[in-house]
Scaffold this active site. Structure first.
Site, short mmCIF file in Angstrom:
data_model
loop_
_atom_site.label_atom_id
_atom_site.label_comp_id
_atom_site.label_asym_id
_atom_site.label_seq_id
_atom_site.Cartn_x
_atom_site.Cartn_y
_atom_site.Cartn_z
N GLU A 91 58.08 25.74 49.55
CA GLU A 91 57.88 26.92 48.69
C GLU A 91 58.24 28.21 49.44
OE1 GLU A 91 53.90 25.81 47.52
OE2 GLU A 91 54.80 24.08 46.52
N HIS A 134 57.26 25.49 54.79
CA HIS A 134 56.97 24.74 53.57
C HIS A 134 58.08 25.01 52.55
CE1 HIS A 134 55.15 23.57 49.78
NE2 HIS A 134 54.38 22.77 50.50
N ASN A 166 46.70 21.25 51.88
CA ASN A 166 47.39 22.54 51.70
C ASN A 166 46.91 23.08 50.35
OD1 ASN A 166 49.12 24.65 51.29
ND2 ASN A 166 50.97 23.39 51.01
N SER A 207 52.95 14.65 46.29
CA SER A 207 52.20 13.85 45.32
C SER A 207 51.38 12.72 45.95
CB SER A 207 53.14 13.31 44.24
OG SER A 207 53.70 14.39 43.51
N GLU A 210 58.50 16.39 53.56
CA GLU A 210 58.10 16.58 52.17
C GLU A 210 59.33 16.68 51.29
OE1 GLU A 210 53.99 18.49 51.73
OE2 GLU A 210 55.33 20.10 52.26
N GLY A 250 54.23 18.28 43.98
CA GLY A 250 53.60 18.76 42.75
C GLY A 250 54.16 18.14 41.48
N LYS A 267 47.38 25.93 49.04
CA LYS A 267 48.30 26.88 48.40
C LYS A 267 47.52 28.10 47.89
CE LYS A 267 51.33 23.05 47.53
NZ LYS A 267 52.44 22.47 46.78
#
Ligand code: PGA
Length: 245
Positions: free
Chosen positions: A92, A90, A9, A207, A162, A168, A11
């Site tokens: 985000e 996702h 991904n 991560s 996730e 991250g 991003k």
């Protein structure tokens, strides 16, 4: 047998020259048995389609095929240019863009109608984990986001677990924490139409790096990884795929 999938991904990263450097570094993947997929920024999809060893897809798509939706990405057009899949939900998108379960459900159904594979993302925040709400959160995200599926959708939806606190942050879930969440996710899928729970691919994300992927994938219910930061460089992505054998 569930095939291992490594999904990058990217991003909102990578310029065109960085994309070209990525593929130079990546080289040949013919010895790799894992499925290697990448979701770049949509503006790079056309470029990635020139590299057939990678299946490419979108990071998000709209709940409509066309019309007055400025700034959105049509699932119909994604299919038209040759995209294979799209991420939906996702964390985000859920947190920054406030996408609701209801909207994510509409996006999922529309992407499936357009014959895109959906990678449906779920996961709890640190606060929710500390309040012992992991299972409640996963159940509700799965049941509400995946409503309305039926037997024609079996095999078309991949789940990505996730944990938000691991994305991250460099704080990867332990293989035990991840396995526990994946096993629970599989048990919830048993009662949702459109899934053959034992055959559903469930990815871990948060991560993941070449040096921790093996420990995660050695668990029975972890079938691959959704990787952000460590998927940006060709060598690192190749290492992830090789470690996942
Ligand atoms: P990360 O991101 O690997 O950089 O933690 C994962 C993701 O957001 O899908």
């Amino acid at each position: 047998m569930r095939q291992v999938h490594i999904v990058g991904n990217w991003k909102m990263n990578q310029t065109t020259s960085e994309v070209d450097t990525f593929f130079k570094e990546l080289g040949d993947l013919s010895e790799v048995s894992a499925q290697a997929w990448i979701a770049p920024q949509a503006i790079h999809l056309d470029r990635l389609l020139k590299f057939p060893q990678i299946k490419c897809g979108a990071q998000n798509c709209a709940q409509n095929d066309s019309g007055a939706f400025t700034g959105e990405l049509s699932p119909k057009s994604l299919k038209d240019i040759g995209a294979h899949f799209t991420l939906v939900g996702h964390s985000e998108r859920r947190s920054i863009y406030k996408e609701s379960d209801e909207l994510l459900n509409a996006k999922t159904l529309k992407a499936l109608e357009n014959d895109l594979v959906v990678i449906f993302c779920v996961g709890e925040t640190l606060e929710q984990r500390e309040a012992n709400q992991v299972e409640t959160v996963l159940k509700s995200q799965l049941e509400n986001g995946l409503r309305g599926l039926n037997s024609t959708h079996i095999g078309k939806v991949i789940i990505a677990y996730e944990p938000v606190w691991a994305i991250g942050t460099g704080k990867v879930a332990t293989p035990e924490q991840a396995q526990q969440a994946h096993k629970y996710t599989r048990s919830v899928l048993e009662s949702i139409d459109g899934f053959s729970a034992q055959e559903t691919i469930i990815l871990y994300g948060g991560s993941v790096k070449p040096d921790n992927i093996k420990g995660l994938l050695s668990n029975e219910d972890i079938d691959g990884a959704l990787v952000g930061g460590a998927s940006l460089k060709g060598q690192s992505f190749k290492d992830l795929c090789t470690q996942a054998q």
